[in-house]
Motif scaffolding. Sequence first.
Motif, PDB file in Angstrom:
ATOM      1  N   LEU A  41     -27.698 -47.639 -54.328  1.00  0.00           N
ATOM      2  CA  LEU A  41     -27.183 -47.129 -53.059  1.00  0.00           C
ATOM      3  C   LEU A  41     -27.245 -48.202 -51.981  1.00  0.00           C
ATOM      4  N   TYR A  42     -28.382 -48.896 -51.882  1.00  0.00           N
ATOM      5  CA  TYR A  42     -28.521 -49.951 -50.869  1.00  0.00           C
ATOM      6  C   TYR A  42     -27.468 -51.045 -51.076  1.00  0.00           C
ATOM      7  N   ARG A  43     -27.286 -51.421 -52.330  1.00  0.00           N
ATOM      8  CA  ARG A  43     -26.331 -52.495 -52.625  1.00  0.00           C
ATOM      9  C   ARG A  43     -24.906 -52.049 -52.320  1.00  0.00           C
ATOM     10  N   ALA A  44     -24.565 -50.830 -52.738  1.00  0.00           N
ATOM     11  CA  ALA A  44     -23.216 -50.322 -52.468  1.00  0.00           C
ATOM     12  C   ALA A  44     -22.969 -50.201 -50.976  1.00  0.00           C
ATOM     13  N   GLN A  50     -19.949 -54.609 -45.382  1.00  0.00           N
ATOM     14  CA  GLN A  50     -19.345 -55.939 -45.275  1.00  0.00           C
ATOM     15  C   GLN A  50     -17.828 -55.852 -45.424  1.00  0.00           C
ATOM     16  N   GLN A  51     -17.356 -54.977 -46.315  1.00  0.00           N
ATOM     17  CA  GLN A  51     -15.916 -54.769 -46.469  1.00  0.00           C
ATOM     18  C   GLN A  51     -15.317 -54.195 -45.182  1.00  0.00           C
ATOM     19  N   ARG A  52     -16.037 -53.274 -44.560  1.00  0.00           N
ATOM     20  CA  ARG A  52     -15.547 -52.670 -43.315  1.00  0.00           C
ATOM     21  C   ARG A  52     -15.476 -53.715 -42.198  1.00  0.00           C
ATOM     22  N   ILE A  53     -16.482 -54.554 -42.110  1.00  0.00           N
ATOM     23  CA  ILE A  53     -16.478 -55.626 -41.107  1.00  0.00           C
ATOM     24  C   ILE A  53     -15.321 -56.584 -41.368  1.00  0.00           C
ATOM     25  N   ASN A  54     -15.085 -56.874 -42.641  1.00  0.00           N
ATOM     26  CA  ASN A  54     -13.966 -57.739 -43.018  1.00  0.00           C
ATOM     27  C   ASN A  54     -12.632 -57.119 -42.611  1.00  0.00           C
ATOM     28  N   LEU A  55     -12.480 -55.801 -42.829  1.00  0.00           N
ATOM     29  CA  LEU A  55     -11.252 -55.102 -42.451  1.00  0.00           C
ATOM     30  C   LEU A  55     -11.062 -55.119 -40.936  1.00  0.00           C
ATOM     31  N   ASP A  56     -12.135 -54.836 -40.194  1.00  0.00           N
ATOM     32  CA  ASP A  56     -12.049 -54.868 -38.728  1.00  0.00           C
ATOM     33  C   ASP A  56     -11.693 -56.266 -38.236  1.00  0.00           C
ATOM     34  N   CYS A  71      -8.255 -61.103 -47.735  1.00  0.00           N
ATOM     35  CA  CYS A  71      -8.115 -60.624 -49.112  1.00  0.00           C
ATOM     36  C   CYS A  71      -9.065 -61.381 -50.039  1.00  0.00           C
ATOM     37  N   GLN A  72      -9.147 -62.682 -49.838  1.00  0.00           N
ATOM     38  CA  GLN A  72     -10.079 -63.479 -50.635  1.00  0.00           C
ATOM     39  C   GLN A  72     -11.517 -63.044 -50.357  1.00  0.00           C
ATOM     40  N   HIS A  73     -11.776 -62.769 -49.080  1.00  0.00           N
ATOM     41  CA  HIS A  73     -13.078 -62.290 -48.629  1.00  0.00           C
ATOM     42  C   HIS A  73     -13.443 -60.995 -49.355  1.00  0.00           C
ATOM     43  N   ALA A  74     -12.486 -60.062 -49.410  1.00  0.00           N
ATOM     44  CA  ALA A  74     -12.709 -58.768 -50.056  1.00  0.00           C
ATOM     45  C   ALA A  74     -12.971 -58.939 -51.551  1.00  0.00           C
ATOM     46  N   LYS A  75     -12.231 -59.839 -52.179  1.00  0.00           N
ATOM     47  CA  LYS A  75     -12.414 -60.086 -53.612  1.00  0.00           C
ATOM     48  C   LYS A  75     -13.803 -60.666 -53.885  1.00  0.00           C
ATOM     49  N   VAL A  76     -14.241 -61.568 -53.029  1.00  0.00           N
ATOM     50  CA  VAL A  76     -15.566 -62.158 -53.173  1.00  0.00           C
ATOM     51  C   VAL A  76     -16.631 -61.073 -53.079  1.00  0.00           C
ATOM     52  N   LEU A  77     -16.446 -60.142 -52.143  1.00  0.00           N
ATOM     53  CA  LEU A  77     -17.407 -59.049 -51.984  1.00  0.00           C
ATOM     54  C   LEU A  77     -17.447 -58.157 -53.213  1.00  0.00           C
ATOM     55  N   GLU A  78     -16.285 -57.885 -53.797  1.00  0.00           N
ATOM     56  CA  GLU A  78     -16.236 -57.037 -54.982  1.00  0.00           C
ATOM     57  C   GLU A  78     -16.994 -57.664 -56.152  1.00  0.00           C
ATOM     58  N   ASP A  79     -17.048 -58.988 -56.189  1.00  0.00           N
ATOM     59  CA  ASP A  79     -17.694 -59.684 -57.297  1.00  0.00           C
ATOM     60  C   ASP A  79     -19.147 -60.062 -56.990  1.00  0.00           C
ATOM     61  N   TYR A 137     -31.912 -53.575 -40.778  1.00  0.00           N
ATOM     62  CA  TYR A 137     -32.097 -52.123 -40.775  1.00  0.00           C
ATOM     63  C   TYR A 137     -31.278 -51.419 -41.863  1.00  0.00           C
ATOM     64  N   GLY A 138     -30.857 -52.163 -42.874  1.00  0.00           N
ATOM     65  CA  GLY A 138     -30.302 -51.600 -44.087  1.00  0.00           C
ATOM     66  C   GLY A 138     -29.222 -50.549 -43.908  1.00  0.00           C
ATOM     67  N   ASN A 139     -28.319 -50.750 -42.920  1.00  0.00           N
ATOM     68  CA  ASN A 139     -27.237 -49.795 -42.649  1.00  0.00           C
ATOM     69  C   ASN A 139     -27.748 -48.408 -42.270  1.00  0.00           C
ATOM     70  N   CYS A 140     -29.031 -48.348 -41.899  1.00  0.00           N
ATOM     71  CA  CYS A 140     -29.650 -47.089 -41.425  1.00  0.00           C
ATOM     72  C   CYS A 140     -29.536 -45.965 -42.449  1.00  0.00           C
ATOM     73  N   ILE A 141     -29.637 -46.304 -43.716  1.00  0.00           N
ATOM     74  CA  ILE A 141     -29.649 -45.275 -44.753  1.00  0.00           C
ATOM     75  C   ILE A 141     -30.962 -44.502 -44.708  1.00  0.00           C
ATOM     76  N   MET A 142     -32.065 -45.211 -44.496  1.00  0.00           N
ATOM     77  CA  MET A 142     -33.373 -44.577 -44.451  1.00  0.00           C
ATOM     78  C   MET A 142     -33.678 -44.072 -43.045  1.00  0.00           C
ATOM     79  N   GLN A 143     -34.435 -42.980 -42.975  1.00  0.00           N
ATOM     80  CA  GLN A 143     -34.807 -42.382 -41.696  1.00  0.00           C
ATOM     81  C   GLN A 143     -35.569 -43.369 -40.824  1.00  0.00           C
TER      82      GLN A 143
END
Length: 496
Positions: A41-44, A50-56, A71-79, A137-143
């Motif tokens: 979950l943390y990794r995803a 990071q993908q959202r920041i890339n899109l913005d 697009c290259q940025h997004a591909k790098v993130l996927e891998d 702060y790990g995307n604030c997944i944890m309380q």
Amino acid sequence: MVKPDIHTLAHHLKQERLYVASEKQLIQRLNNEVLKTAERLYRAAWIAKQQRINLDRLILTSAEASPAECCQHAKVLEDTQFVDGYKTLGFQESIYGEFLGRLRENPRLVASCLVAGERLSHEHTQGVIHTVFTSLYGNCIMQEDECYLLQVLRYLVEFELKESDNPRRLLRRGTCAFSILFKLFSEGLYSAKLFLTATLHEPIMQLLVEDEDHLETDPGKLIERFTPAQQERLFGEKGTDEYRRKVQAAVEANEAKLVALVNTFIGYLKQNTYCFPQSLRWIVSQMYKTLARVERLEVREVRTMCTDLLLTCFICPAIVNPEQYGIISDAPINEVARFNLMQVGQLLQQLAMSDADDGDPRRKSSLSKFDKTCVAAFLDVVIGGRAVETPPMSSMNLLEGLTRTVFYMTHNQLLALVDFVRSVTAGDQLREEDHLALETLLANVPQSRTTKSNSLELTPSNTPQLSPATTPANKKNRLPIGYLTHLLNCKYHYFQ
């Protein structure tokens, strides 16, 4: 008599011991599965943000980021591949782990560093703000991370907005640390997604179904949408009274449709205030309480800033791009619908600023068709009630009992964060106590080489994972904080 009883007792004790051992193994196995699932979950979540920041970056700053680069940025993130950080940092892993852990647990110091970096115009400031949210702060997944970040936002109100000569203009730009962190936080907050979906799904679907024309309210722009032949057919001969009358009638018809649409959106906004996220309610209340005590700011202006924050950084972006927020997934949004959604968003923002001095008679005429108290009533619900100093606990914390034990970040992000903290420590924008705290924090951290702030280099193609830092593990009965770092340099041979 006694001997059979002893044999029976021994048999039962043996069975009980076997049962307890089996249950322990089962619990241990389940715990391991939970930890592995949490790690996925943390990794995803890290990759998704990071993908959202890339899109913005592509949408908002297309001049700096070409589609090919993104697009290259997004591909790098996927891998992305995650690798233990000790393989990169060696014995220094525990030093960096302690630095990150102590910084994470001091929200006041984090806020002070970000404000100092902005005042010094540090080139890495925006990247560091993203790193603070996604990694520290790990995307604030944890309380626990959510509570820490809410405190960072509260201190940013005090250190950044309160000290600004024009906090409203600072917020409107959307480039200050508070605005960026508030946007990142609200975008990923689960309760915020529930509120936005409950509030906006129905009115957006209604807009998509009912209107097929651009709801343009500017006469000049309305005419430009038609060819000369269409203009003559619809409005008559150009320059005549009939032409002007028909153009004005078309504008008024569009205004009437927009008023009805905006009132529908406002109605759903009021109707769903009961599920407004408690954490966002808390930070807006803190902002109102803090800024209302500033002598140079009128209460009316502070209320306008709070409303503007909610609309500009939270509600209106979801209206304009509902697909990105998961509000609409079963209906295509064409260019006409997108334009009309933007018109609705702009009118809501104008309603939020309706108390401000504005010499535009056309805007005043347009806003006069609305109930001026409609948005104010929504704000009253948000900031109403007793203000508390501690951030609220989530009413539905599905990850209760779990504690994050790693940091996820690229190698360059780690070095950039350390260099950033060193730079603000060497500057003259910190309070004395914060300066001393940072010097203590940096005392054992090794000097790092200069890093580049290019966001493409801060995006992973594989990521090393570090084991937990060697901090005592008995604190609050939890594992010590470790961290992940990301290698982009191919000389480490981590590419797969």
